[in-house]
Design a protein around this motif. Structure first.
Motif, PDB file in Angstrom:
ATOM      1  N   ALA A  67       0.806  -1.224   0.000  1.00  0.00           N
ATOM      2  CA  ALA A  67       0.000   0.000   0.000  1.00  0.00           C
ATOM      3  C   ALA A  67       0.835   1.268   0.000  1.00  0.00           C
ATOM      4  O   ALA A  67       0.302   2.359  -0.223  1.00  0.00           O
ATOM      5  CB  ALA A  67      -0.929  -0.007   1.203  1.00  0.00           C
ATOM      6  N   HIS A  68       2.128   1.118   0.258  1.00  0.00           N
ATOM      7  CA  HIS A  68       3.003   2.298   0.317  1.00  0.00           C
ATOM      8  C   HIS A  68       3.453   2.637  -1.101  1.00  0.00           C
ATOM      9  O   HIS A  68       4.346   1.999  -1.673  1.00  0.00           O
ATOM     10  CB  HIS A  68       4.212   2.018   1.216  1.00  0.00           C
ATOM     11  N   ARG A  69       2.829   3.657  -1.674  1.00  0.00           N
ATOM     12  CA  ARG A  69       3.095   4.046  -3.052  1.00  0.00           C
ATOM     13  C   ARG A  69       3.344   5.551  -3.137  1.00  0.00           C
ATOM     14  O   ARG A  69       2.635   6.341  -2.513  1.00  0.00           O
ATOM     15  CB  ARG A  69       1.913   3.663  -3.951  1.00  0.00           C
ATOM     16  N   LEU A  70       4.351   5.913  -3.918  1.00  0.00           N
ATOM     17  CA  LEU A  70       4.649   7.321  -4.191  1.00  0.00           C
ATOM     18  C   LEU A  70       4.077   7.634  -5.566  1.00  0.00           C
ATOM     19  O   LEU A  70       4.762   7.549  -6.591  1.00  0.00           O
ATOM     20  CB  LEU A  70       6.170   7.565  -4.163  1.00  0.00           C
ATOM     21  N   LEU A 119      14.892  10.495  -0.012  1.00  0.00           N
ATOM     22  CA  LEU A 119      13.965   9.560   0.643  1.00  0.00           C
ATOM     23  C   LEU A 119      14.734   8.379   1.222  1.00  0.00           C
ATOM     24  O   LEU A 119      14.222   7.263   1.265  1.00  0.00           O
ATOM     25  CB  LEU A 119      12.905   9.077  -0.359  1.00  0.00           C
ATOM     26  N   GLN A 120      15.941   8.624   1.685  1.00  0.00           N
ATOM     27  CA  GLN A 120      16.770   7.557   2.235  1.00  0.00           C
ATOM     28  C   GLN A 120      16.360   7.191   3.659  1.00  0.00           C
ATOM     29  O   GLN A 120      16.484   6.035   4.061  1.00  0.00           O
ATOM     30  CB  GLN A 120      18.246   7.976   2.210  1.00  0.00           C
ATOM     31  N   THR A 144      10.781   8.737   6.030  1.00  0.00           N
ATOM     32  CA  THR A 144      10.244   9.487   4.904  1.00  0.00           C
ATOM     33  C   THR A 144       9.375   8.585   4.052  1.00  0.00           C
ATOM     34  O   THR A 144       9.453   7.360   4.121  1.00  0.00           O
ATOM     35  CB  THR A 144      11.392  10.052   4.043  1.00  0.00           C
ATOM     36  N   GLY A 145       8.529   9.209   3.234  1.00  0.00           N
ATOM     37  CA  GLY A 145       7.672   8.427   2.352  1.00  0.00           C
ATOM     38  C   GLY A 145       6.332   9.095   2.147  1.00  0.00           C
ATOM     39  O   GLY A 145       6.153  10.297   2.385  1.00  0.00           O
ATOM     40  N   ALA A 146       5.369   8.300   1.711  1.00  0.00           N
ATOM     41  CA  ALA A 146       4.041   8.812   1.391  1.00  0.00           C
ATOM     42  C   ALA A 146       3.280   9.202   2.653  1.00  0.00           C
ATOM     43  O   ALA A 146       3.600   8.758   3.764  1.00  0.00           O
ATOM     44  CB  ALA A 146       3.262   7.778   0.604  1.00  0.00           C
ATOM     45  N   GLU A 147       2.273  10.048   2.463  1.00  0.00           N
ATOM     46  CA  GLU A 147       1.413  10.475   3.570  1.00  0.00           C
ATOM     47  C   GLU A 147       0.762   9.251   4.204  1.00  0.00           C
ATOM     48  O   GLU A 147       0.214   8.382   3.532  1.00  0.00           O
ATOM     49  CB  GLU A 147       0.338  11.417   3.033  1.00  0.00           C
ATOM     50  N   GLY A 148       0.825   9.161   5.524  1.00  0.00           N
ATOM     51  CA  GLY A 148       0.285   8.021   6.249  1.00  0.00           C
ATOM     52  C   GLY A 148       1.326   6.985   6.596  1.00  0.00           C
ATOM     53  O   GLY A 148       1.115   6.180   7.511  1.00  0.00           O
TER      54      GLY A 148
END
Length: 308
Positions: A136-139, A165-166, A170-174
């Motif tokens: 579900a973790h998608r940029l 984004l190392q 960090t990453g997508a919202e949520g």
């Protein structure tokens, strides 16, 4: 958001003669031309302004151009990103070797493939980068992404940011853990003043000891000077006599050496003269012996001849 600052800035505005009928409107038009552009004097992007005020009461005209120069102040919101802070952007492009974002709707951010964690893989048909650990973790395009600022570049009036984004947070919202960073930052900020206070408290006793030693030495030197000034006249005279007498032995020794040297020189000269007389008398004695007489009668004869 980090990177936004509100400051009171001062501007120099050159108004065209057509704007002199309404100077306030001309000032606002000039300030509006600075919006969303990097300003080198302010070292940031001007996002908005308010409460502008003209300081100049009598404007000066430019010597070569028909412009009136005014001094103006205004409250300005600046965007000053710096490496290390965390920002939020919206993905607008997903390429095979990069990810493009927009911050505040106008600042471009580029995240290179080598600045993205290895768990993400590009999916060009779906216009996103997907995580291999969490499906579900998608940029994806249109989604919010929390990233770290790696570098800031400005070319003239335009600003660009290189993101990273190392970090696992960090990453997508949520999925990003942005809320924990400020707390840690506050704790660090609280710990730093505590350490500074401890260091200042440790330095204070040392400084007091050093100042006490300096004051003590100063008092001792002042006391010695006062004692010398208050010494009785007899002691002062005795000291002066001792000081005057100290060079005398040295002078007497020098005179004695000179006298001895003169005596030795006289003695050497006398010995040299005697040796010369002995050397001169030896041939005359030999001649007298050969002639059967002595040298003395001849001297007498010469004397008699001189008298005659």
């Amino acid at each position: 958001m980090e990177g936004l600052e509100r400051v009171r800035a001062r501007f120099t505005v050159d108004l065209h003669p057509s704007k002199l009928a309404n100077a306030a409107e001309g000032v606002r038009a000039h300030l509006s031309s600075l919006l969303l552009r990097y300003n080198e004097d302010l070292e940031g992007v001007v996002m908005s302004y308010a409460n502008e005020r003209v300081l100049t009461k009598t404007a000066c005209i430019h010597p070569y151009f028909p412009y009136a120069r005014l001094e103006v102040t205004a409250e300005v919101v600046l965007f000053r990103p710096r490496p290390g802070i965390r920002l939020v952007g919206i993905v607008n492009k997903a390429g095979a070797d990069y990810l493009g974002l927009l911050v505040l709707g106008c600042i471009n951010v580029a995240v290179a493939a080598d600045a993205i964690r290895a768990e993400f893989r590009p999916r060009l048909l779906e216009h996103c980068w997907a995580s291999s650990k969490t499906a579900a973790h998608r940029l994806e395009v249109g989604g919010k992404v929390h990233f770290d600022v790696a570098a800031v570049r400005h070319h003239g009036a335009f600003l660009s940011i290189a993101g990273s984004l190392q970090e696992p947070s960090t990453g997508a919202e949520g999925f990003a853990k942005l809320a924990k960073r400020p707390e840690g930052g506050k704790k660090q900020q609280q710990q730093q003043p505590d350490k500074q206070q401890q260091g200042q408290q440790q330095q204070q006793p040392q400084q007091q000891q050093q100042s006490g030693k300096k004051n003590k030495k100063k008092r001792q030197s002042e006391a010695a000077a006062a004692a010398q000034q208050q010494a009785p006249p007899a002691a002062q005279q005795q000291q002066q006599q001792q000081q005057a007498a100290t060079p005398a032995p040295a002078a007497g020794a020098k005179d004695k050496k000179r006298k001895d040297k003169k005596r030795k020189d006289k003695k050497r000269k006398a010995e040299a003269a005697a040796a010369a007389d002995d050397a001169a008398g030896a041939p005359t004695a030999a001649a007298a012996a050969n002639s059967g007489g002595s040298a003395e009668p001849k001297k007498k004869k010469k004397r008699k001849e001189g008298k005659a």
